[in-house]
Design a protein around this motif. Sequence first.
Motif, PDB file in Angstrom:
ATOM      1  N   PHE A   1     -17.997   9.908   5.893  1.00  0.00           N
ATOM      2  CA  PHE A   1     -16.828   9.322   5.248  1.00  0.00           C
ATOM      3  C   PHE A   1     -15.571   9.412   6.112  1.00  0.00           C
ATOM      4  O   PHE A   1     -14.592   8.731   5.829  1.00  0.00           O
ATOM      5  N   THR A   2     -15.606  10.218   7.160  1.00  0.00           N
ATOM      6  CA  THR A   2     -14.570  10.093   8.181  1.00  0.00           C
ATOM      7  C   THR A   2     -14.693   8.762   8.903  1.00  0.00           C
ATOM      8  O   THR A   2     -13.696   8.183   9.365  1.00  0.00           O
ATOM      9  N   CYS A   3     -15.913   8.258   8.992  1.00  0.00           N
ATOM     10  CA  CYS A   3     -16.152   6.947   9.606  1.00  0.00           C
ATOM     11  C   CYS A   3     -15.897   5.806   8.621  1.00  0.00           C
ATOM     12  O   CYS A   3     -15.356   4.759   8.993  1.00  0.00           O
ATOM     13  N   PHE A   4     -16.258   5.990   7.343  1.00  0.00           N
ATOM     14  CA  PHE A   4     -16.136   4.905   6.361  1.00  0.00           C
ATOM     15  C   PHE A   4     -14.693   4.681   5.914  1.00  0.00           C
ATOM     16  O   PHE A   4     -14.336   3.558   5.539  1.00  0.00           O
ATOM     17  N   ALA A   5     -13.854   5.714   5.933  1.00  0.00           N
ATOM     18  CA  ALA A   5     -12.472   5.552   5.466  1.00  0.00           C
ATOM     19  C   ALA A   5     -11.699   4.532   6.303  1.00  0.00           C
ATOM     20  O   ALA A   5     -11.102   3.606   5.741  1.00  0.00           O
ATOM     21  N   PRO A   6     -11.672   4.623   7.641  1.00  0.00           N
ATOM     22  CA  PRO A   6     -10.988   3.567   8.394  1.00  0.00           C
ATOM     23  C   PRO A   6     -11.675   2.215   8.289  1.00  0.00           C
ATOM     24  O   PRO A   6     -11.012   1.173   8.399  1.00  0.00           O
TER      25      PRO A   6
ATOM     26  N   TRP B   1      -0.384   1.870  -6.882  1.00  0.00           N
ATOM     27  CA  TRP B   1      -0.740   3.262  -6.571  1.00  0.00           C
ATOM     28  C   TRP B   1      -2.231   3.393  -6.280  1.00  0.00           C
ATOM     29  O   TRP B   1      -2.637   4.005  -5.291  1.00  0.00           O
ATOM     30  N   MET B   2      -3.072   2.790  -7.122  1.00  0.00           N
ATOM     31  CA  MET B   2      -4.515   2.892  -6.898  1.00  0.00           C
ATOM     32  C   MET B   2      -4.940   2.135  -5.650  1.00  0.00           C
ATOM     33  O   MET B   2      -5.778   2.614  -4.875  1.00  0.00           O
ATOM     34  N   GLY B   3      -4.365   0.947  -5.444  1.00  0.00           N
ATOM     35  CA  GLY B   3      -4.746   0.175  -4.275  1.00  0.00           C
ATOM     36  C   GLY B   3      -4.377   0.858  -2.977  1.00  0.00           C
ATOM     37  O   GLY B   3      -5.189   0.927  -2.038  1.00  0.00           O
ATOM     38  N   VAL B   4      -3.160   1.376  -2.899  1.00  0.00           N
ATOM     39  CA  VAL B   4      -2.734   2.071  -1.680  1.00  0.00           C
ATOM     40  C   VAL B   4      -3.522   3.366  -1.495  1.00  0.00           C
ATOM     41  O   VAL B   4      -3.901   3.728  -0.363  1.00  0.00           O
ATOM     42  N   SER B   5      -3.788   4.076  -2.588  1.00  0.00           N
ATOM     43  CA  SER B   5      -4.533   5.334  -2.486  1.00  0.00           C
ATOM     44  C   SER B   5      -5.953   5.113  -1.991  1.00  0.00           C
ATOM     45  O   SER B   5      -6.466   5.897  -1.168  1.00  0.00           O
ATOM     46  N   MET B   6      -6.607   4.072  -2.456  1.00  0.00           N
ATOM     47  CA  MET B   6      -8.012   3.861  -2.128  1.00  0.00           C
ATOM     48  C   MET B   6      -8.215   3.059  -0.855  1.00  0.00           C
ATOM     49  O   MET B   6      -9.335   3.050  -0.306  1.00  0.00           O
ATOM     50  N   HIS B   7      -7.163   2.377  -0.370  1.00  0.00           N
ATOM     51  CA  HIS B   7      -7.330   1.547   0.812  1.00  0.00           C
ATOM     52  C   HIS B   7      -6.457   1.974   1.994  1.00  0.00           C
ATOM     53  O   HIS B   7      -6.597   1.394   3.067  1.00  0.00           O
ATOM     54  N   ALA B   8      -5.577   2.918   1.826  1.00  0.00           N
ATOM     55  CA  ALA B   8      -4.722   3.376   2.925  1.00  0.00           C
ATOM     56  C   ALA B   8      -4.637   4.895   2.986  1.00  0.00           C
ATOM     57  O   ALA B   8      -4.815   5.494   4.058  1.00  0.00           O
ATOM     58  N   VAL B   9      -4.377   5.520   1.830  1.00  0.00           N
ATOM     59  CA  VAL B   9      -4.256   6.980   1.810  1.00  0.00           C
ATOM     60  C   VAL B   9      -5.589   7.635   2.163  1.00  0.00           C
ATOM     61  O   VAL B   9      -5.607   8.764   2.694  1.00  0.00           O
ATOM     62  N   ASN B  10      -6.699   6.957   1.880  1.00  0.00           N
ATOM     63  CA  ASN B  10      -8.003   7.541   2.210  1.00  0.00           C
ATOM     64  C   ASN B  10      -8.116   7.844   3.703  1.00  0.00           C
ATOM     65  O   ASN B  10      -8.587   8.918   4.101  1.00  0.00           O
ATOM     66  N   THR B  11      -7.658   6.924   4.536  1.00  0.00           N
ATOM     67  CA  THR B  11      -7.699   7.158   5.977  1.00  0.00           C
ATOM     68  C   THR B  11      -6.725   8.256   6.398  1.00  0.00           C
ATOM     69  O   THR B  11      -7.032   9.072   7.278  1.00  0.00           O
ATOM     70  N   VAL B  12      -5.564   8.312   5.751  1.00  0.00           N
ATOM     71  CA  VAL B  12      -4.594   9.367   6.057  1.00  0.00           C
ATOM     72  C   VAL B  12      -5.177  10.739   5.714  1.00  0.00           C
ATOM     73  O   VAL B  12      -5.026  11.708   6.478  1.00  0.00           O
TER      74      VAL B  12
ATOM     75  N   ALA C   1      -5.916  13.697   8.388  1.00  0.00           N
ATOM     76  CA  ALA C   1      -5.361  15.047   8.247  1.00  0.00           C
ATOM     77  C   ALA C   1      -6.463  16.096   8.270  1.00  0.00           C
ATOM     78  O   ALA C   1      -6.281  17.192   8.843  1.00  0.00           O
ATOM     79  N   GLU C   2      -7.605  15.787   7.685  1.00  0.00           N
ATOM     80  CA  GLU C   2      -8.732  16.715   7.726  1.00  0.00           C
ATOM     81  C   GLU C   2      -9.209  16.929   9.160  1.00  0.00           C
ATOM     82  O   GLU C   2      -9.499  18.059   9.564  1.00  0.00           O
ATOM     83  N   VAL C   3      -9.286  15.864   9.924  1.00  0.00           N
ATOM     84  CA  VAL C   3      -9.770  15.966  11.305  1.00  0.00           C
ATOM     85  C   VAL C   3      -8.789  16.743  12.175  1.00  0.00           C
ATOM     86  O   VAL C   3      -9.182  17.631  12.950  1.00  0.00           O
TER      87      VAL C   3
END
Length: 423
Positions: free
Chosen positions: A241-246, A270-281, A285-287
Amino acid sequence: MGAAGRAYRWTKQQVHCFLFHSPVLQNEALFTTSWILPQPAVFAARAVVFAYCLGVLVTNLVVNIVHGAGWNWAAYFTTLTYVGIAMYFGLAAYNTAAAWMRPPADADSIPTQQEQTEAEGVVRVGGLDKDGTSVRADGTGMLLLPETPPALSAPTGDAIEEEEGEDAPDSVRIARSRTNRSSRSKRTMHSSIVYVDHEAALAGSGSGPGSAGIADQGEGEREDTTRKVLLASQWLLYESFTCFAPLVTIVYWALLYPTSDGFAAVADVWMGVSMHAVNTVLMAAEVLLLSRIPFNLMHLSVPLTFMTLYLGLVYFMVAVYGFYVYPFFEARYFGGYIAIVCLLVVNIVAIIWVALVLLHYWRDRAYPRWAAAFRMRRLEQALDPVQDPPPAHELPQSEEPEKELEMEMGPDPELDNNGLLRT
Protein backbone atom coordinates in the motif's frame (compact mmCIF):
# COMPACT_ATOMS: atom_id res chain seq x y z
CA MET A 1 -3.59 -35.54 -5.06
CA GLY A 2 0.12 -36.11 -5.58
CA ALA A 3 0.70 -32.79 -7.31
CA ALA A 4 -1.58 -30.97 -4.88
CA GLY A 5 0.24 -32.52 -1.93
CA ARG A 6 3.63 -31.53 -3.31
CA ALA A 7 2.41 -27.99 -3.95
CA TYR A 8 1.05 -27.79 -0.41
CA ARG A 9 4.31 -29.03 1.11
CA TRP A 10 6.35 -26.64 -1.05
CA THR A 11 4.15 -23.70 -0.03
CA LYS A 12 4.41 -24.68 3.62
CA GLN A 13 8.21 -24.84 3.39
CA GLN A 14 8.39 -21.45 1.70
CA VAL A 15 6.18 -19.85 4.33
CA HIS A 16 8.23 -21.42 7.12
CA CYS A 17 11.51 -20.20 5.59
CA PHE A 18 10.06 -16.71 5.14
CA LEU A 19 8.85 -16.48 8.72
CA PHE A 20 11.76 -18.04 10.58
CA HIS A 21 14.78 -17.55 8.33
CA SER A 22 14.27 -14.04 6.96
CA PRO A 23 16.88 -11.68 8.47
CA VAL A 24 14.39 -8.81 8.36
CA LEU A 25 11.77 -10.61 10.46
CA GLN A 26 14.40 -11.52 13.04
CA ASN A 27 14.89 -7.81 13.79
CA GLU A 28 11.66 -6.56 15.37
CA ALA A 29 13.11 -3.07 15.83
CA LEU A 30 12.87 -2.44 12.07
CA PHE A 31 9.06 -2.57 12.36
CA THR A 32 8.57 -0.82 15.69
CA THR A 33 11.15 1.98 15.83
CA SER A 34 12.11 5.02 13.79
CA TRP A 35 15.35 6.66 12.75
CA ILE A 36 14.07 10.02 14.01
CA LEU A 37 11.31 9.66 16.62
CA PRO A 38 11.28 7.73 19.90
CA GLN A 39 9.19 4.58 20.09
CA PRO A 40 6.29 6.08 22.14
CA ALA A 41 5.95 8.87 19.56
CA VAL A 42 5.92 6.30 16.74
CA PHE A 43 3.12 4.38 18.46
CA ALA A 44 1.10 7.55 19.09
CA ALA A 45 1.45 8.73 15.48
CA ARG A 46 0.44 5.37 14.05
CA ALA A 47 -2.53 5.08 16.40
CA VAL A 48 -3.76 8.57 15.46
CA VAL A 49 -3.42 7.83 11.74
CA PHE A 50 -5.31 4.56 12.18
CA ALA A 51 -8.15 6.33 13.98
CA TYR A 52 -8.29 9.00 11.26
CA CYS A 53 -8.39 6.43 8.43
CA LEU A 54 -11.07 4.46 10.24
CA GLY A 55 -13.18 7.59 10.63
CA VAL A 56 -12.84 8.40 6.91
CA LEU A 57 -13.85 4.87 5.90
CA VAL A 58 -16.89 4.75 8.18
CA THR A 59 -18.06 8.18 6.99
CA ASN A 60 -17.59 7.22 3.34
CA LEU A 61 -19.51 3.97 3.79
CA VAL A 62 -22.42 5.71 5.53
CA VAL A 63 -22.62 8.37 2.80
CA ASN A 64 -22.61 5.73 0.07
CA ILE A 65 -25.34 3.75 1.80
CA VAL A 66 -27.49 6.87 2.19
CA HIS A 67 -27.13 7.62 -1.53
CA GLY A 68 -27.89 4.02 -2.51
CA ALA A 69 -24.35 3.18 -3.63
CA GLY A 70 -23.36 0.94 -0.77
CA TRP A 71 -23.59 -2.24 -2.86
CA ASN A 72 -20.50 -1.38 -4.93
CA TRP A 73 -18.57 0.48 -2.22
CA ALA A 74 -15.93 -2.26 -1.84
CA ALA A 75 -15.40 -2.57 -5.61
CA TYR A 76 -13.45 0.68 -5.91
CA PHE A 77 -9.69 0.42 -5.82
CA THR A 78 -9.55 3.67 -3.84
CA THR A 79 -11.68 2.15 -1.10
CA LEU A 80 -9.69 -1.08 -0.96
CA THR A 81 -6.43 0.86 -0.86
CA TYR A 82 -7.65 3.00 2.01
CA VAL A 83 -8.81 -0.12 3.85
CA GLY A 84 -5.32 -1.57 3.40
CA ILE A 85 -3.71 1.64 4.67
CA ALA A 86 -5.95 1.58 7.76
CA MET A 87 -5.11 -2.10 8.33
CA TYR A 88 -1.41 -1.35 8.05
CA PHE A 89 -1.44 1.52 10.55
CA GLY A 90 -3.59 -0.48 12.97
CA LEU A 91 -1.27 -3.49 12.81
CA ALA A 92 1.82 -1.29 12.99
CA ALA A 93 0.46 0.50 16.06
CA TYR A 94 -0.27 -2.84 17.74
CA ASN A 95 3.22 -4.24 17.01
CA THR A 96 4.83 -1.01 18.20
CA ALA A 97 2.84 -1.01 21.45
CA ALA A 98 3.64 -4.68 22.06
CA ALA A 99 7.36 -4.12 21.56
CA TRP A 100 7.32 -0.96 23.66
CA MET A 101 5.50 -2.49 26.63
CA ARG A 102 7.31 -5.83 26.51
CA PRO A 103 9.61 -5.94 29.57
CA PRO A 104 13.30 -6.12 28.67
CA ALA A 105 15.24 -9.18 29.63
CA ASP A 106 16.84 -8.69 33.04
CA ALA A 107 20.26 -10.26 33.20
CA ASP A 108 19.98 -10.80 36.96
CA SER A 109 16.71 -12.71 36.62
CA ILE A 110 17.92 -15.11 33.91
CA PRO A 111 18.72 -18.48 35.54
CA THR A 112 21.91 -20.32 34.77
CA GLN A 113 21.84 -23.58 32.86
CA GLN A 114 22.29 -25.63 36.04
CA GLU A 115 19.51 -23.75 37.85
CA GLN A 116 17.21 -24.14 34.88
CA THR A 117 17.97 -27.85 34.71
CA GLU A 118 17.26 -28.36 38.40
CA ALA A 119 14.06 -26.27 38.33
CA GLU A 120 12.55 -27.53 35.08
CA GLY A 121 14.33 -30.77 34.29
CA VAL A 122 15.11 -29.41 30.84
CA VAL A 123 18.50 -29.27 29.18
CA ARG A 124 18.92 -27.03 26.16
CA VAL A 125 20.86 -27.92 23.05
CA GLY A 126 24.34 -29.07 23.93
CA GLY A 127 24.06 -32.63 25.23
CA LEU A 128 22.34 -34.93 27.69
CA ASP A 129 22.73 -35.21 31.42
CA LYS A 130 25.12 -37.71 32.89
CA ASP A 131 22.34 -40.20 33.50
CA GLY A 132 20.77 -39.64 30.08
CA THR A 133 17.31 -39.00 31.54
CA SER A 134 16.82 -35.32 30.69
CA VAL A 135 14.44 -33.86 28.13
CA ARG A 136 15.68 -31.34 25.61
CA ALA A 137 14.70 -29.70 22.33
CA ASP A 138 17.01 -29.75 19.36
CA GLY A 139 17.28 -27.16 16.55
CA THR A 140 14.48 -28.74 14.50
CA GLY A 141 11.85 -28.22 17.16
CA MET A 142 11.66 -31.93 18.07
CA LEU A 143 11.89 -33.16 21.64
CA LEU A 144 14.41 -35.72 22.82
CA LEU A 145 12.99 -38.02 25.48
CA PRO A 146 14.54 -41.02 27.28
CA GLU A 147 13.75 -44.28 25.55
CA THR A 148 15.58 -47.13 27.30
CA PRO A 149 15.41 -47.31 31.12
CA PRO A 150 18.67 -47.95 32.92
CA ALA A 151 17.48 -51.43 33.99
CA LEU A 152 17.17 -52.57 30.37
CA SER A 153 20.51 -51.18 29.21
CA ALA A 154 23.27 -53.43 27.93
CA PRO A 155 25.68 -54.87 30.54
CA THR A 156 28.62 -52.71 31.36
CA GLY A 157 32.27 -53.59 31.04
CA ASP A 158 32.53 -54.20 34.81
CA ALA A 159 29.69 -56.71 34.70
CA ILE A 160 31.38 -58.59 31.86
CA GLU A 161 34.56 -58.71 33.88
CA GLU A 162 32.70 -60.24 36.84
CA GLU A 163 31.12 -62.90 34.60
CA GLU A 164 34.47 -63.92 33.12
CA GLY A 165 36.13 -64.12 36.48
CA GLU A 166 39.75 -63.56 37.33
CA ASP A 167 41.19 -66.13 34.93
CA ALA A 168 41.86 -63.71 32.09
CA PRO A 169 45.16 -61.82 32.09
CA ASP A 170 45.17 -58.26 33.36
CA SER A 171 46.07 -56.76 29.96
CA VAL A 172 43.17 -58.55 28.28
CA ARG A 173 40.70 -57.48 30.95
CA ILE A 174 41.86 -53.87 30.77
CA ALA A 175 41.59 -53.73 26.97
CA ARG A 176 38.16 -55.41 27.00
CA SER A 177 36.98 -53.00 29.70
CA ARG A 178 38.00 -49.98 27.62
CA THR A 179 36.32 -51.36 24.49
CA ASN A 180 33.10 -52.15 26.32
CA ARG A 181 33.10 -48.77 28.02
CA SER A 182 33.40 -47.01 24.62
CA SER A 183 30.63 -49.09 23.06
CA ARG A 184 28.51 -48.57 26.16
CA SER A 185 28.77 -44.79 25.81
CA LYS A 186 27.75 -45.04 22.16
CA ARG A 187 24.79 -47.29 22.98
CA THR A 188 23.74 -44.93 25.75
CA MET A 189 23.84 -41.94 23.39
CA HIS A 190 21.83 -43.71 20.67
CA SER A 191 19.40 -45.66 22.84
CA SER A 192 18.60 -43.02 25.44
CA ILE A 193 16.95 -40.57 23.03
CA VAL A 194 14.12 -40.78 20.53
CA TYR A 195 12.39 -38.14 18.41
CA VAL A 196 8.77 -37.54 19.29
CA ASP A 197 6.19 -35.08 18.08
CA HIS A 198 6.52 -31.69 19.78
CA GLU A 199 2.78 -31.03 20.07
CA ALA A 200 2.12 -34.57 21.30
CA ALA A 201 4.63 -34.09 24.09
CA LEU A 202 3.05 -30.78 25.03
CA ALA A 203 -0.40 -32.37 25.10
CA GLY A 204 0.77 -35.15 27.38
CA SER A 205 0.66 -35.41 31.12
CA GLY A 206 1.47 -32.32 33.08
CA SER A 207 3.15 -34.31 35.82
CA GLY A 208 6.69 -35.47 35.98
CA PRO A 209 10.03 -33.71 35.77
CA GLY A 210 10.37 -31.22 32.95
CA SER A 211 6.66 -30.90 32.11
CA ALA A 212 6.46 -27.27 33.23
CA GLY A 213 9.56 -26.38 31.24
CA ILE A 214 8.22 -28.09 28.10
CA ALA A 215 4.88 -26.27 28.43
CA ASP A 216 6.64 -22.92 28.87
CA GLN A 217 8.84 -23.62 25.88
CA GLY A 218 5.83 -24.53 23.73
CA GLU A 219 4.02 -21.38 24.78
CA GLY A 220 7.08 -19.30 23.96
CA GLU A 221 7.33 -20.88 20.52
CA ARG A 222 3.67 -20.13 19.82
CA GLU A 223 4.15 -16.52 20.89
CA ASP A 224 7.21 -16.23 18.66
CA THR A 225 5.28 -17.68 15.71
CA THR A 226 2.40 -15.26 16.26
CA ARG A 227 4.81 -12.32 16.47
CA LYS A 228 6.55 -13.38 13.25
CA VAL A 229 3.19 -13.68 11.44
CA LEU A 230 2.18 -10.19 12.58
CA LEU A 231 5.51 -8.70 11.50
CA ALA A 232 5.34 -10.44 8.12
CA SER A 233 1.80 -9.15 7.59
CA GLN A 234 2.93 -5.62 8.46
CA TRP A 235 5.83 -5.91 6.02
CA LEU A 236 3.66 -7.07 3.09
CA LEU A 237 0.98 -4.46 3.80
CA TYR A 238 3.66 -1.77 3.98
CA GLU A 239 5.22 -2.70 0.65
CA SER A 240 1.87 -3.09 -1.12
CA PHE A 241 0.00 0.00 0.00
CA THR A 242 3.03 2.26 -0.03
CA CYS A 243 2.99 1.47 -3.74
CA PHE A 244 -0.81 1.67 -4.22
CA ALA A 245 -1.29 5.04 -2.48
CA PRO A 246 0.58 7.12 -5.11
CA LEU A 247 -1.05 5.00 -7.83
CA VAL A 248 -4.50 6.07 -6.60
CA THR A 249 -3.41 9.71 -6.37
CA ILE A 250 -1.93 9.79 -9.87
CA VAL A 251 -4.83 8.00 -11.61
CA TYR A 252 -7.55 9.98 -9.83
CA TRP A 253 -6.19 13.49 -10.29
CA ALA A 254 -4.85 12.84 -13.81
CA LEU A 255 -7.72 10.81 -15.34
CA LEU A 256 -10.85 10.81 -13.18
CA TYR A 257 -11.14 14.21 -11.52
CA PRO A 258 -11.01 16.28 -14.76
CA THR A 259 -14.01 14.35 -16.13
CA SER A 260 -16.06 14.51 -12.91
CA ASP A 261 -18.38 17.23 -11.58
CA GLY A 262 -16.16 17.97 -8.63
CA PHE A 263 -17.25 17.71 -5.01
CA ALA A 264 -20.84 18.58 -4.14
CA ALA A 265 -20.53 19.14 -0.39
CA VAL A 266 -17.95 19.89 2.27
CA ALA A 267 -18.03 16.25 3.45
CA ASP A 268 -17.34 15.12 -0.10
CA VAL A 269 -14.35 17.45 -0.28
CA TRP A 270 -12.96 16.07 2.98
CA MET A 271 -13.48 12.44 1.96
CA GLY A 272 -12.23 12.97 -1.57
CA VAL A 273 -9.05 14.74 -0.51
CA SER A 274 -8.46 12.25 2.31
CA MET A 275 -8.81 9.18 0.10
CA HIS A 276 -7.08 10.54 -3.00
CA ALA A 277 -4.35 12.87 -1.68
CA VAL A 278 -3.86 12.50 2.08
CA ASN A 279 -3.34 8.75 1.59
CA THR A 280 -0.06 9.41 -0.22
CA VAL A 281 0.99 11.99 2.38
CA LEU A 282 0.38 9.47 5.18
CA MET A 283 2.40 6.73 3.52
CA ALA A 284 5.20 9.20 2.67
CA ALA A 285 5.32 10.23 6.35
CA GLU A 286 5.48 6.56 7.30
CA VAL A 287 8.40 5.96 4.95
CA LEU A 288 10.42 9.05 5.88
CA LEU A 289 9.58 9.58 9.55
CA LEU A 290 8.04 6.58 11.28
CA SER A 291 9.41 3.44 9.69
CA ARG A 292 12.66 1.56 9.23
CA ILE A 293 11.12 -1.28 7.23
CA PRO A 294 13.21 -2.17 4.16
CA PHE A 295 11.77 -2.44 0.67
CA ASN A 296 12.58 -5.72 -1.03
CA LEU A 297 12.82 -5.56 -4.81
CA MET A 298 11.93 -9.26 -5.08
CA HIS A 299 8.56 -8.71 -3.39
CA LEU A 300 7.12 -7.08 -6.52
CA SER A 301 5.04 -10.22 -6.99
CA VAL A 302 2.92 -9.29 -3.96
CA PRO A 303 1.38 -6.05 -5.34
CA LEU A 304 1.13 -7.63 -8.79
CA THR A 305 -0.87 -10.48 -7.23
CA PHE A 306 -3.16 -7.93 -5.56
CA MET A 307 -3.61 -6.12 -8.88
CA THR A 308 -4.42 -9.37 -10.67
CA LEU A 309 -7.06 -10.23 -8.08
CA TYR A 310 -8.53 -6.74 -8.34
CA LEU A 311 -8.76 -6.94 -12.14
CA GLY A 312 -10.63 -10.19 -11.66
CA LEU A 313 -13.04 -8.38 -9.32
CA VAL A 314 -13.51 -5.56 -11.87
CA TYR A 315 -14.55 -7.84 -14.68
CA PHE A 316 -16.62 -9.96 -12.32
CA MET A 317 -18.65 -6.81 -11.62
CA VAL A 318 -18.93 -6.27 -15.39
CA ALA A 319 -20.06 -9.84 -16.04
CA VAL A 320 -22.57 -10.05 -13.20
CA TYR A 321 -23.88 -6.49 -12.82
CA GLY A 322 -22.81 -4.84 -16.09
CA PHE A 323 -21.07 -2.18 -14.01
CA TYR A 324 -17.66 -0.70 -14.82
CA VAL A 325 -15.93 0.44 -11.65
CA TYR A 326 -13.79 2.88 -13.64
CA PRO A 327 -14.51 4.09 -17.19
CA PHE A 328 -11.07 3.23 -18.54
CA PHE A 329 -11.78 -0.48 -17.90
CA GLU A 330 -14.54 -0.37 -20.50
CA ALA A 331 -13.79 -2.23 -23.72
CA ARG A 332 -14.49 0.75 -25.97
CA TYR A 333 -11.42 2.54 -24.57
CA PHE A 334 -8.05 1.92 -26.24
CA GLY A 335 -9.73 0.40 -29.28
CA GLY A 336 -11.28 -2.41 -27.27
CA TYR A 337 -7.93 -3.86 -26.15
CA ILE A 338 -8.40 -4.54 -22.45
CA ALA A 339 -4.90 -5.99 -22.28
CA ILE A 340 -3.51 -2.51 -22.92
CA VAL A 341 -5.22 -1.24 -19.78
CA CYS A 342 -3.83 -4.09 -17.73
CA LEU A 343 -0.36 -3.56 -19.16
CA LEU A 344 -0.44 0.17 -18.40
CA VAL A 345 -1.49 -0.49 -14.80
CA VAL A 346 1.31 -3.05 -14.36
CA ASN A 347 3.87 -0.63 -15.81
CA ILE A 348 2.77 2.17 -13.49
CA VAL A 349 3.01 -0.16 -10.49
CA ALA A 350 6.48 -1.32 -11.55
CA ILE A 351 7.72 2.27 -12.00
CA ILE A 352 6.40 3.30 -8.57
CA TRP A 353 7.95 0.17 -7.06
CA VAL A 354 11.40 0.93 -8.46
CA ALA A 355 11.14 4.55 -7.26
CA LEU A 356 10.26 3.33 -3.77
CA VAL A 357 13.17 0.88 -3.77
CA LEU A 358 15.54 3.74 -4.59
CA LEU A 359 13.96 5.97 -1.94
CA HIS A 360 14.39 3.28 0.73
CA TYR A 361 17.96 2.67 -0.42
CA TRP A 362 18.74 6.35 0.13
CA ARG A 363 16.88 6.50 3.45
CA ASP A 364 18.57 3.44 4.93
CA ARG A 365 21.99 4.90 4.17
CA ALA A 366 21.51 8.61 4.78
CA TYR A 367 19.53 8.45 8.03
CA PRO A 368 22.08 6.34 9.97
CA ARG A 369 24.85 8.80 9.02
CA TRP A 370 22.73 11.73 10.13
CA ALA A 371 21.82 9.98 13.37
CA ALA A 372 25.48 9.13 14.07
CA ALA A 373 26.54 12.73 13.41
CA PHE A 374 23.80 14.03 15.71
CA ARG A 375 24.82 11.66 18.50
CA MET A 376 28.46 12.67 18.06
CA ARG A 377 27.58 16.34 18.46
CA ARG A 378 25.56 15.59 21.57
CA LEU A 379 28.45 13.57 22.99
CA GLU A 380 30.96 16.35 22.30
CA GLN A 381 28.70 18.87 24.02
CA ALA A 382 28.35 16.60 27.04
CA LEU A 383 32.11 16.02 27.32
CA ASP A 384 33.07 19.68 26.71
CA PRO A 385 30.49 21.90 28.40
CA VAL A 386 32.69 25.03 28.15
CA GLN A 387 31.01 27.42 25.77
CA ASP A 388 32.89 29.64 23.34
CA PRO A 389 33.23 33.27 24.46
CA PRO A 390 30.73 35.65 22.90
CA PRO A 391 31.88 37.94 20.09
CA ALA A 392 33.57 41.22 20.98
CA HIS A 393 30.66 43.35 19.84
CA GLU A 394 28.36 41.54 22.30
CA LEU A 395 30.55 42.23 25.34
CA PRO A 396 29.28 44.96 27.70
CA GLN A 397 31.11 48.23 27.13
CA SER A 398 32.34 50.05 30.23
CA GLU A 399 32.02 53.82 30.46
CA GLU A 400 35.33 54.21 32.31
CA PRO A 401 37.72 51.55 30.97
CA GLU A 402 40.86 53.32 32.18
CA LYS A 403 39.55 53.57 35.73
CA GLU A 404 38.63 49.89 35.78
CA LEU A 405 42.08 48.99 34.44
CA GLU A 406 43.72 51.05 37.17
CA MET A 407 41.62 49.39 39.83
CA GLU A 408 42.61 45.95 38.55
CA MET A 409 46.36 46.76 38.36
CA GLY A 410 46.51 48.83 41.50
CA PRO A 411 48.37 52.16 41.99
CA ASP A 412 51.75 52.76 40.35
CA PRO A 413 54.71 51.82 42.60
CA GLU A 414 56.91 54.66 43.95
CA LEU A 415 60.50 54.72 42.71
CA ASP A 416 63.52 56.50 44.11
CA ASN A 417 66.04 58.58 42.13
CA ASN A 418 68.00 55.47 41.10
CA GLY A 419 64.89 53.80 39.64
CA LEU A 420 64.56 51.30 42.51
CA LEU A 421 61.42 50.50 44.41
CA ARG A 422 61.06 52.69 47.49
CA THR A 423 60.45 50.63 50.60
